[in-house]
Design a protein around this motif. Structure first.
Motif, PDB file in Angstrom:
ATOM      1  N   SER A  45       0.747  -1.141   0.002  1.00 52.27           N
ATOM      2  CA  SER A  45       0.173   0.084  -0.065  1.00 52.27           C
ATOM      3  C   SER A  45       0.674   1.327   0.078  1.00 52.27           C
ATOM      4  O   SER A  45       1.939   1.288   0.683  1.00 52.27           O
ATOM      5  CB  SER A  45      -0.844   0.005   1.304  1.00 52.27           C
ATOM      6  OG  SER A  45      -1.486   1.102   1.022  1.00 52.27           O
ATOM      7  N   GLN A  46       0.409   2.275  -0.546  1.00 50.03           N
ATOM      8  CA  GLN A  46       0.938   3.584  -0.664  1.00 50.03           C
ATOM      9  C   GLN A  46       0.156   4.410   0.073  1.00 50.03           C
ATOM     10  O   GLN A  46       0.533   5.733   0.024  1.00 50.03           O
ATOM     11  CB  GLN A  46       1.321   3.973  -2.063  1.00 50.03           C
ATOM     12  CG  GLN A  46       0.018   4.168  -3.039  1.00 50.03           C
ATOM     13  CD  GLN A  46       0.392   4.292  -4.398  1.00 50.03           C
ATOM     14  OE1 GLN A  46       1.148   5.302  -4.651  1.00 50.03           O
ATOM     15  NE2 GLN A  46      -0.306   3.995  -5.498  1.00 50.03           N
ATOM     16  N   LEU A  47      -0.788   3.982   0.672  1.00 50.68           N
ATOM     17  CA  LEU A  47      -1.980   4.816   1.165  1.00 50.68           C
ATOM     18  C   LEU A  47      -1.154   5.087   2.824  1.00 50.68           C
ATOM     19  O   LEU A  47      -0.705   4.237   3.225  1.00 50.68           O
ATOM     20  CB  LEU A  47      -3.196   4.582   0.958  1.00 50.68           C
ATOM     21  CG  LEU A  47      -3.601   4.342  -0.163  1.00 50.68           C
ATOM     22  CD1 LEU A  47      -5.152   3.549  -0.369  1.00 50.68           C
ATOM     23  CD2 LEU A  47      -4.043   5.843  -0.734  1.00 50.68           C
ATOM     24  N   TRP A  48      -1.775   6.141   3.646  1.00 47.91           N
ATOM     25  CA  TRP A  48      -1.671   6.203   4.793  1.00 47.91           C
ATOM     26  C   TRP A  48      -2.715   5.313   5.743  1.00 47.91           C
ATOM     27  O   TRP A  48      -3.931   5.480   5.641  1.00 47.91           O
ATOM     28  CB  TRP A  48      -1.647   7.587   5.208  1.00 47.91           C
ATOM     29  CG  TRP A  48      -0.502   8.226   5.104  1.00 47.91           C
ATOM     30  CD1 TRP A  48       0.699   8.362   6.086  1.00 47.91           C
ATOM     31  CD2 TRP A  48       0.077   8.625   3.630  1.00 47.91           C
ATOM     32  NE1 TRP A  48       1.879   8.990   5.267  1.00 47.91           N
ATOM     33  CE2 TRP A  48       1.431   9.209   3.832  1.00 47.91           C
ATOM     34  CE3 TRP A  48      -0.407   8.725   2.606  1.00 47.91           C
ATOM     35  CZ2 TRP A  48       2.264   9.768   2.838  1.00 47.91           C
ATOM     36  CZ3 TRP A  48       0.521   9.311   1.508  1.00 47.91           C
ATOM     37  CH2 TRP A  48       1.544   9.815   1.652  1.00 47.91           C
ATOM     38  N   ASP A  91      -3.591   4.776   8.824  1.00 52.88           N
ATOM     39  CA  ASP A  91      -4.473   5.086   9.715  1.00 52.88           C
ATOM     40  C   ASP A  91      -5.395   6.371   9.450  1.00 52.88           C
ATOM     41  O   ASP A  91      -6.066   6.850  10.387  1.00 52.88           O
ATOM     42  CB  ASP A  91      -3.923   5.312  11.231  1.00 52.88           C
ATOM     43  CG  ASP A  91      -2.597   6.024  10.979  1.00 52.88           C
ATOM     44  OD1 ASP A  91      -2.282   6.618   9.748  1.00 52.88           O
ATOM     45  OD2 ASP A  91      -2.195   6.598  11.977  1.00 52.88           O
ATOM     46  N   LEU A  92      -5.106   6.833   8.305  1.00 52.22           N
ATOM     47  CA  LEU A  92      -5.738   8.047   7.648  1.00 52.22           C
ATOM     48  C   LEU A  92      -6.939   7.924   6.778  1.00 52.22           C
ATOM     49  O   LEU A  92      -6.918   6.808   6.330  1.00 52.22           O
ATOM     50  CB  LEU A  92      -4.896   9.154   7.077  1.00 52.22           C
ATOM     51  CG  LEU A  92      -3.659   9.452   8.023  1.00 52.22           C
ATOM     52  CD1 LEU A  92      -2.900  10.571   7.051  1.00 52.22           C
ATOM     53  CD2 LEU A  92      -4.343  10.272   9.237  1.00 52.22           C
ATOM     54  N   ALA A  97      -4.914  14.247  -0.119  1.00 49.86           N
ATOM     55  CA  ALA A  97      -4.398  15.519   0.241  1.00 49.86           C
ATOM     56  C   ALA A  97      -3.039  15.562   0.443  1.00 49.86           C
ATOM     57  O   ALA A  97      -2.121  16.303  -0.213  1.00 49.86           O
ATOM     58  CB  ALA A  97      -4.972  15.871   1.486  1.00 49.86           C
ATOM     59  N   ILE A  98      -2.125  14.402   0.983  1.00 55.97           N
ATOM     60  CA  ILE A  98      -0.930  14.537   1.170  1.00 55.97           C
ATOM     61  C   ILE A  98       0.025  14.213   0.082  1.00 55.97           C
ATOM     62  O   ILE A  98       0.834  14.966  -0.319  1.00 55.97           O
ATOM     63  CB  ILE A  98      -0.384  13.428   2.256  1.00 55.97           C
ATOM     64  CG1 ILE A  98      -1.218  13.556   3.574  1.00 55.97           C
ATOM     65  CG2 ILE A  98       0.960  13.160   2.363  1.00 55.97           C
ATOM     66  CD1 ILE A  98      -1.067  12.420   4.687  1.00 55.97           C
ATOM     67  N   LEU A  99      -0.709  13.221  -0.892  1.00 57.43           N
ATOM     68  CA  LEU A  99       0.091  13.127  -2.146  1.00 57.43           C
ATOM     69  C   LEU A  99      -0.055  14.360  -3.009  1.00 57.43           C
ATOM     70  O   LEU A  99       0.844  14.626  -3.602  1.00 57.43           O
ATOM     71  CB  LEU A  99      -0.603  11.600  -2.974  1.00 57.43           C
ATOM     72  CG  LEU A  99      -0.317  10.570  -2.102  1.00 57.43           C
ATOM     73  CD1 LEU A  99      -1.325   9.402  -2.757  1.00 57.43           C
ATOM     74  CD2 LEU A  99       1.236   9.999  -2.327  1.00 57.43           C
ATOM     75  N   ARG A 132      -7.379   1.355   6.836  1.00 59.82           N
ATOM     76  CA  ARG A 132      -7.277   0.081   7.329  1.00 59.82           C
ATOM     77  C   ARG A 132      -8.687  -0.543   7.360  1.00 59.82           C
ATOM     78  O   ARG A 132      -8.580  -1.819   7.550  1.00 59.82           O
ATOM     79  CB  ARG A 132      -6.479   0.337   8.666  1.00 59.82           C
ATOM     80  CG  ARG A 132      -7.378   0.765   9.778  1.00 59.82           C
ATOM     81  CD  ARG A 132      -6.553   0.790  11.164  1.00 59.82           C
ATOM     82  NE  ARG A 132      -6.749   2.197  11.848  1.00 59.82           N
ATOM     83  CZ  ARG A 132      -7.517   2.723  12.519  1.00 59.82           C
ATOM     84  NH1 ARG A 132      -8.498   1.705  12.722  1.00 59.82           N
ATOM     85  NH2 ARG A 132      -7.876   3.938  12.837  1.00 59.82           N
TER      86      ARG A 132
END
Lengths: 264, 315, 261
Positions: free
Chosen positions: B93-96, B98-99, B106-108, B141
């Motif tokens: 996964s490249q996602l966060w 726990d967010l 938004a972060i990406l 998650r």
């Protein structure tokens, strides 16, 4: 019973393949040993006399034996059981015919066996080379000391299991585990011998199982206490092992029930 | 011709310990992918696909040979290249974790320094096309595998990359999720003319998404061409299954075609034939002359079978 | 961009308020219990390494605060080997942001603020009790010392992380210098025998984090190898350590990608 022997042997073999990790651990363990020895020796030097019944050589021996025990008693805590409870995988373990604690104890025996040899002996060797080690006067100190080390590993395994099993009821484990680790490191006498504590803190430590994990085996093995005193310490270790085993077993049973109520 | 991907004779070796030896994961591979082309990159596990992908994305340097991706040298210019390519590693996964999914975007977006208005428009398109709205505010998650994978693809496409590299994007997904994902990838490519490189074990992915298929085996190109051409060149038998209206013991077949099984008391016949020798239509005409056909289906060889076939033919 | 990266981590952690409080609380307790070791020793002796209890508290508080800053920003970098093994590092490498910045923000753990609060409170209180008599220069040093110390420890963390590109299983090896450096920094350097003192001053600049600045602030004489004026060396040493750390980190990444080195 042969199953437990196989499990212990397999765990021993598994750990003995982590060669680089073991070497790294030994190195770090020795550096910390040097730092701790420096601190205790500087304190003894400044006081100009024994502190809490320790001479300089005994204090150094205390540090090196403590560094040797650090890995086998897993003073920084383990996470396996707690993680399995948190993810619910523990239900699978509880379905097995072998009792949960017995399975983990068998693995612990294998692990501790390797850690005693691989991580325990090297710091003692460093100790011999750097400061020398105090040797016991009575030959009885050796068998009693070895028995006490085995019991220390058992007591710390059971206490750690209790901390992990509390995951059945506690949602957030990390804070609790950190807290346990900190209290254990202090009251077991790992950081400094508990005889150095002010009397109120020493009394507090003595009513907990923690000295049975570090202080008792080190004193018994180094011969700082007489074999008769060591026997008393061993009696206390057995008592604590019994009490903790009962508590841990009760927690496994209650945890199993709470799983059944929730339907797994 | 400008190449989106231009690999010239690349080799990548690894040193393995115990026993100490050199393993060649990619062996003198040459591959050129034109701007806007869609290529299926297939092969068995360990054939060198992942290593090749790492070399194109700047994670790994080739031992020998030259790599150009969008005109850049991937490793030295990794961060520049990262702005122009989108990568999905299906297994990672490249996602966060726990967010909420929205926060990952938004972060990406800020990592890629997208202008807020452009980012909002692009995200709206991805949310609509990949149907992300129902779980956009859930922590990653808690997402199902299918939901997470759509999120991963959206994350890789957020900055409108010129080259999209998808490593096993449909692994473990159910049919509906796979189909949704494929439909969107086709649409997005049609809109933006993206170059696509896709690794997969699923033949349908290649069929739906790619004009060209490259098969690697033992670190080399074993086939490069169209999917139909691959089937023909391999002479992998196809299977025709006919259900007859009335039971019949034996069907007379032309030379080369053979009945492999008769089931349901003479109702269902399984017939194997080679596409190069017979067309399915001619075969069917021969059968209908003998009996009334109630139903029929064709089974295509799976991609794994094709790859296995290539292995078998290598000297 | 930096703000978005760190902001998202901070928001995520504050959203579990109860567990954040428990975590931060146990971190605070952790550093108090660490101090008990020195406190017990100073119950038996008047001065330890030439310092009184209050003076030792200045050293301990300053070192704890400095370590907490570094631990907050780079503490999880020694988990790099886990990223390498799981392949997570590859997903970070295909983003257009420096790897170090990503790892730092990815693992920022605010619970370590607990340790910082205890350290800084102890530092300020003990400074006052020890009769700190500031000149403008020493005042500036007093204020900057925790940050500079944080910079030195951060550089040590980055080096420890970079080493894992070579020694994947050697995570613990690096702990000797990071956590070991912290342990040394919390004590008066005078307690260490000369070879150790030299190692932890010239190679791992742990004694320059807290002990040396404390000598300047409280106008105390230093032992051999750590003269009082060494208290002013923190900033240049921090910069030098960061330069080395970044070089090592870059070499590590180059090794990982197989780009020579």
């Amino acid at each position: 019973m042969p199953a437990y022997g196989t499990l212990a042997a397999a765990t021993f073999r598994q750990y003995s393949t982590y060669r680089v990790a073991t070497a790294a651990g030994v190195f770090t363990n020795s550096v910390f040993g040097l730092i701790r020895v420096s601190i205790l020796l500087a304190a003894l030097d400044a006081s100009g006399q024994e502190i809490g019944g320790y001479t300089a050589l005994q204090a150094a021996t205390y540090v090196w034996l403590g560094q040797a025990l650090l890995a086998p008693i897993e003073a920084f805590g383990t996470r396996t059981i707690g993680e399995r409870v948190r993810t619910g995988e523990i239900a699978v373990d509880l379905l097995r015919p072998a009792p949960l604690l017995a399975v983990h104890l068998a693995q612990k025996v294998g692990r501790a066996g390797f850690l005693l040899l691989g991580r325990g002996l090297p710091p003692l060797l460093v100790g011999v080379l750097v400061t020398g080690l105090a040797l016991p006067e009575s030959p009885w100190s050796y068998p009693l000391g070895i028995l006490s080390v085995a019991l220390a590993i058992l007591v710390s395994f059971l206490a750690d299991a209790i901390v992990n099993l509390s995951a059945f009821w506690l949602v957030e484990m990390r804070g609790f585990q950190t807290l346990y680790m900190v209290v254990m490191n202090l009251l077991s006498g790992f950081l400094i011998p508990i005889t150095w504590f002010p009397s109120w803190l020493e009394s507090l430590a003595r009513i907990t199982p923690f000295p049975s994990m570090v202080q008792t085996p080190i004193d018994a093995l180094s011969g700082r206490i007489t074999p008769a005193e060591a026997l008393v310490g061993i009696g206390l270790q057995i008592l604590w092992a019994g009490i903790l085993a009962l508590v841990a077993q009760a927690m496994v049973r209650a945890g199993t029930r709470s799983l059944e109520v929730q339907g797994g | 011709m400008t190449w989106a991907i231009d690999l010239q004779n690349i080799t990548r070796e690894f040193t393995v310990r115990r026993p100490r030896r050199v393993v060649r994961a990619v062996d003198d591979l040459t591959l050129q992918v034109a701007d806007g082309e869609a290529v299926g990159f297939v092969g068995a596990n360990g054939a060198g696909k992942s290593t090749t992908i790492k070399m194109l994305t700047g994670i790994l340097m080739p031992t020998r040979g030259t790599v150009r991706v969008l005109g850049r040298r991937p490793v030295p210019e990794r961060r520049h290249l990262a702005r122009e390519i989108g990568v999905v590693f299906g297994q990672r996964s490249q996602l966060w974790w726990d967010l909420p999914l929205r926060d990952s975007f938004a972060i990406l977006g800020s990592m890629h320094r997208l202008a807020p208005s452009a980012q909002a428009a692009r995200l709206a398109r991805l949310v609509e096309g990949l149907d992300l709205a129902p779980f956009l505010d859930q922590p990653v998650r808690q997402l199902s595998l299918g939901q997470r994978m759509r999120g991963e693809v959206a994350a890789a496409l957020l900055h409108s990359p010129r080259l999209v590299v998808l490593d096993e994007p449909t692994i473990g997904l159910d049919m509906i999720s796979k189909e949704g994902l494929r439909r969107f990838l086709v649409e997005d490519r049609a809109e933006r003319g993206t170059t696509l490189l896709l690794t997969t074990h699923d033949m349908a992915d290649v069929e739906r998404l790619c004009e060209r298929i490259v098969v690697v085996s033992d670190g080399r190109t074993a086939y490069d061409g169209t999917l139909a051409g691959l089937r023909d060149s391999l002479r992998t038998p196809r299977e025709l299954v006919v259900d007859l209206a009335a039971p019949l013991g034996v069907l007379e077949l032309p030379e080369g075609a053979q009945t492999v099984a008769v089931e349901a008391g003479g109702i269902r016949h399984r017939i194997r034939f080679h596409a190069a020798e017979h067309s399915a239509a001619a075969l069917l005409a021969r059968i209908t002359a003998q009996a009334e056909v109630a139903d029929l289906s064709m089974a295509e060889p799976a991609i794994e079978d094709l790859v296995r076939e290539i292995f078998a033919r290598r000297p | 961009m930096v703000r978005t990266l760190y902001g998202s981590r901070i928001r995520a952690q504050l959203s579990y308020r109860a567990s954040f409080a428990a975590d931060a609380g146990s971190q605070a307790l952790l550093s108090i219990i660490e101090f008990l070791e020195l406190w017990v020793i100073l119950g038996h002796v008047d001065t330890f390494g030439g310092l009184t209890l209050v003076q030792v508290m200045v050293v301990f508080g300053l070192a704890s605060a400095a370590f907490a800053i570094a631990d907050l920003a780079f503490g999880e970098i020694d988990g790099l080997s886990t990223y390498i093994r799981s392949g997570k590092l590859e997903t970070l490498l295909v983003r257009p942001v420096p790897l170090l910045l990503q790892i730092s923000s990815l693992d920022l753990s605010l619970r370590r603020l607990g340790r910082f609060v205890v350290g800084i409170a102890m530092y300020i209180t003990a400074l006052v009790l020890a009769g700190f008599d500031p000149t403008p220069a020493t005042m500036v040093l007093a204020i900057l010392a925790p940050v500079i110390g944080g910079g030195i420890f951060s550089a040590l963390f980055v080096m420890a992380g970079a080493l894992q590109f070579w020694l994947i299983d050697g995570r613990e090896f690096a702990n000797a210098f990071t956590y070991g450096g912290n342990y040394v920094a919390q004590n008066p350097a005078a307690v260490f025998a000369l070879p150790m003192r030299a190692l932890f001053t010239f190679v791992i600049p742990a004694s320059l984090v807290a002990y040396a600045p404390t000598l300047v602030l409280l106008d105390l004489p230093g032992p051999m190898l750590v003269p009082t004026w060494a208290g002013w060396l923190g900033l240049p040493v921090a910069l030098l350590a960061w330069m080395l750390a970044l070089l090592l980190w870059r070499a590590g990444v180059r090794r990982y990608t197989g780009a020579g080195g």
